[in-house]
Write a protein that holds these residues in place. Structure first.
Motif, PDB file in Angstrom:
ATOM      1  N   SER A  72      43.763  45.670  48.435  1.00  0.00           N
ATOM      2  CA  SER A  72      44.613  45.990  47.290  1.00  0.00           C
ATOM      3  C   SER A  72      43.812  45.696  46.027  1.00  0.00           C
ATOM      4  CB  SER A  72      45.900  45.153  47.299  1.00  0.00           C
ATOM      5  OG  SER A  72      45.594  43.787  47.059  1.00  0.00           O
ATOM      6  N   SER A  73      44.319  46.168  44.894  1.00  0.00           N
ATOM      7  CA  SER A  73      43.595  45.918  43.640  1.00  0.00           C
ATOM      8  C   SER A  73      43.565  44.423  43.323  1.00  0.00           C
ATOM      9  CB  SER A  73      44.237  46.705  42.494  1.00  0.00           C
ATOM     10  OG  SER A  73      45.591  46.323  42.317  1.00  0.00           O
ATOM     11  N   ASP A  74      44.654  43.708  43.621  1.00  0.00           N
ATOM     12  CA  ASP A  74      44.668  42.261  43.391  1.00  0.00           C
ATOM     13  C   ASP A  74      43.649  41.570  44.285  1.00  0.00           C
ATOM     14  OD1 ASP A  74      46.627  42.154  41.396  1.00  0.00           O
ATOM     15  OD2 ASP A  74      48.246  42.222  42.869  1.00  0.00           O
ATOM     16  N   HIS A  75      43.581  42.004  45.546  1.00  0.00           N
ATOM     17  CA  HIS A  75      42.591  41.439  46.464  1.00  0.00           C
ATOM     18  C   HIS A  75      41.176  41.718  45.967  1.00  0.00           C
ATOM     19  CE1 HIS A  75      40.748  41.348  50.773  1.00  0.00           C
ATOM     20  NE2 HIS A  75      40.609  40.194  50.151  1.00  0.00           N
ATOM     21  N   MET A 134      40.198  42.041  42.911  1.00  0.00           N
ATOM     22  CA  MET A 134      39.916  41.143  41.784  1.00  0.00           C
ATOM     23  C   MET A 134      39.657  39.718  42.260  1.00  0.00           C
ATOM     24  SD  MET A 134      42.734  42.633  39.073  1.00  0.00           S
ATOM     25  CE  MET A 134      42.195  41.664  37.658  1.00  0.00           C
ATOM     26  N   LEU A 135      40.401  39.287  43.288  1.00  0.00           N
ATOM     27  CA  LEU A 135      40.191  37.944  43.833  1.00  0.00           C
ATOM     28  C   LEU A 135      38.821  37.801  44.484  1.00  0.00           C
ATOM     29  CD1 LEU A 135      43.678  37.168  45.427  1.00  0.00           C
ATOM     30  CD2 LEU A 135      42.598  35.946  43.535  1.00  0.00           C
ATOM     31  N   GLU A 137      47.472  52.667  43.704  1.00  0.00           N
ATOM     32  CA  GLU A 137      48.616  51.780  43.472  1.00  0.00           C
ATOM     33  C   GLU A 137      49.340  52.091  42.164  1.00  0.00           C
ATOM     34  OE1 GLU A 137      47.235  47.762  43.721  1.00  0.00           O
ATOM     35  OE2 GLU A 137      46.238  48.122  45.637  1.00  0.00           O
ATOM     36  N   LYS A 188      44.443  45.797  33.942  1.00  0.00           N
ATOM     37  CA  LYS A 188      43.865  45.094  35.102  1.00  0.00           C
ATOM     38  C   LYS A 188      42.415  45.510  35.340  1.00  0.00           C
ATOM     39  CE  LYS A 188      45.993  44.361  38.979  1.00  0.00           C
ATOM     40  NZ  LYS A 188      46.809  44.553  40.210  1.00  0.00           N
ATOM     41  N   HIS A 197      39.127  43.138  35.360  1.00  0.00           N
ATOM     42  CA  HIS A 197      38.262  43.147  36.540  1.00  0.00           C
ATOM     43  C   HIS A 197      36.807  43.381  36.147  1.00  0.00           C
ATOM     44  CE1 HIS A 197      37.003  43.601  40.618  1.00  0.00           C
ATOM     45  NE2 HIS A 197      36.926  44.928  40.600  1.00  0.00           N
TER      46      HIS A 197
END
Length: 329
Positions: free
Chosen positions: A186-189, A191-192, A226, A239, A243
């Motif tokens: 995912s995009s959050d993943h 970035m993490l 997404e 976001k 990133h």
């Protein structure tokens, strides 16, 4: 200049230093350029305390003030160049892909973006005398494009002359062992994974193979899937901006190369010229230091066109994608 440890910063004791390192703040410079909110969350400290720590770090690292052009030129002597080992492409980049910068490759599917990424994942492990950076590679895969079999083919197809005395070319397995791949879901993943890259780079530096290349293939795929529709565009761009800033800060701290691939879309309203344009709009355009447009040509050739650079003229280079890797025409 003597290297500074983060324990040298007033107000940073051993326990705080451990928490900061766990969060990826491993240098005085990374703390000096952090925001009080992020640092407070990472070190479990009050915001007023983190402001004092950041101020002290900035004074120690001499960050935040104006410098002369002469000072900047002297700092740029630390810039490294990663070669593709295709003379025409390396000349296009002024000697190779630059460290402390983000290079973006965009083009339609099959234009050679992932192929160049695989080639550079190998080349970055070569010594500097052979066009490499003598380090390891982190590969963030968002489209399931990484293929270890392709690395083996390219490693076997390396054509290197004038090897440094005592140097032997690594085996395909040895090349693969120094490419660290993470699949983003995912995009959050995604970035993490930049935060996780800081921690891993700390470990790899201690092992003698510092991270010298970070690849994201592709940068925009998950954000695009997404955040569909105009109503979500602002959130997506915000976001994406964060990133890319995190990525730039990481490669700036590590003196490493960042290579991102990007998807494209077609502008049907364009009557003349090439309707192909990269995803991400101005956010990606402004954050990428170098932008290269890849496209297919006749007889299996590919064309790389440098479309944006702060210091190099626009130009084109041709190359071939062969079983043995990226080769001159």
């Amino acid at each position: 200049m003597t290297a500074l440890d983060i324990e040298d910063i007033p107000g940073v004791g051993p326990a705080t230093a451990d928490r900061l390192r766990d969060a990826g703040y491993i240098t005085v410079e990374s703390i000096a350029t952090a925001t009080p909110v992020d640092l407070a969350e990472a070190a479990e400290l009050g915001e007023s305390t983190t402001k004092k720590i950041i101020k002290a770090a900035r004074e120690m690292a001499d960050i935040g003030g104006f410098k002369t052009g002469t000072d900047i030129l002297a700092r740029r002597q630390d810039i490294l160049k990663l070669k593709v080992l295709v003379p025409e492409i390396d000349d296009l980049f002024g000697g190779g892909l630059e460290s402390q910068a983000i290079t973006e490759l965009y083009g339609e599917f099959g234009s050679g973006k992932s192929q160049i990424a695989h080639q550079l994942a190998i080349n970055c492990q070569l010594p500097q005398e052979l066009g490499g950076l003598g380090g390891s590679c982190l590969y963030i895969d968002t489209e399931n494009t990484f293929r270890p079999e392709r690395i083996e083919q390219m490693a076997e197809g390396l054509e290197l002359a004038d090897l440094p005395e005592g140097y032997t070319i690594p085996t395909p397995d040895e090349f693969l062992a120094n490419i660290h791949v993470a699949r983003a879901h995912s995009s959050d993943h995604q970035m993490l994974l930049i935060d996780a890259a800081r921690e891993l780079s700390n470990e790899l530096t201690a092992s003698g193979l510092p991270v010298k290349l970070i690849i994201i293939d592709s940068l925009t795929s998950l954000f695009r899937s997404e955040y569909a529709g105009r109503g979500t565009l602002a959130g997506r761009q915000q976001k994406l901006n964060r990133h890319m800033h995190d990525l730039f800060k990481l490669v700036d701290d590590l003196n490493a190369v960042a290579l991102v691939t990007n998807q494209v879309m077609s502008n049907p309203g364009l009557l003349f010229g090439d309707p192909t344009k990269p995803i991400g709009g101005n956010i990606v355009g402004h954050n990428a230091t170098y932008r290269v447009y890849l496209r297919k040509s006749k007889a299996g050739k590919r064309i790389a066109r440098l479309v944006d650079s702060p210091n190099l003229p626009d130009g084109e280079a041709t190359f071939m994608v062969e079983t043995a890797g990226i080769k001159p025409c």
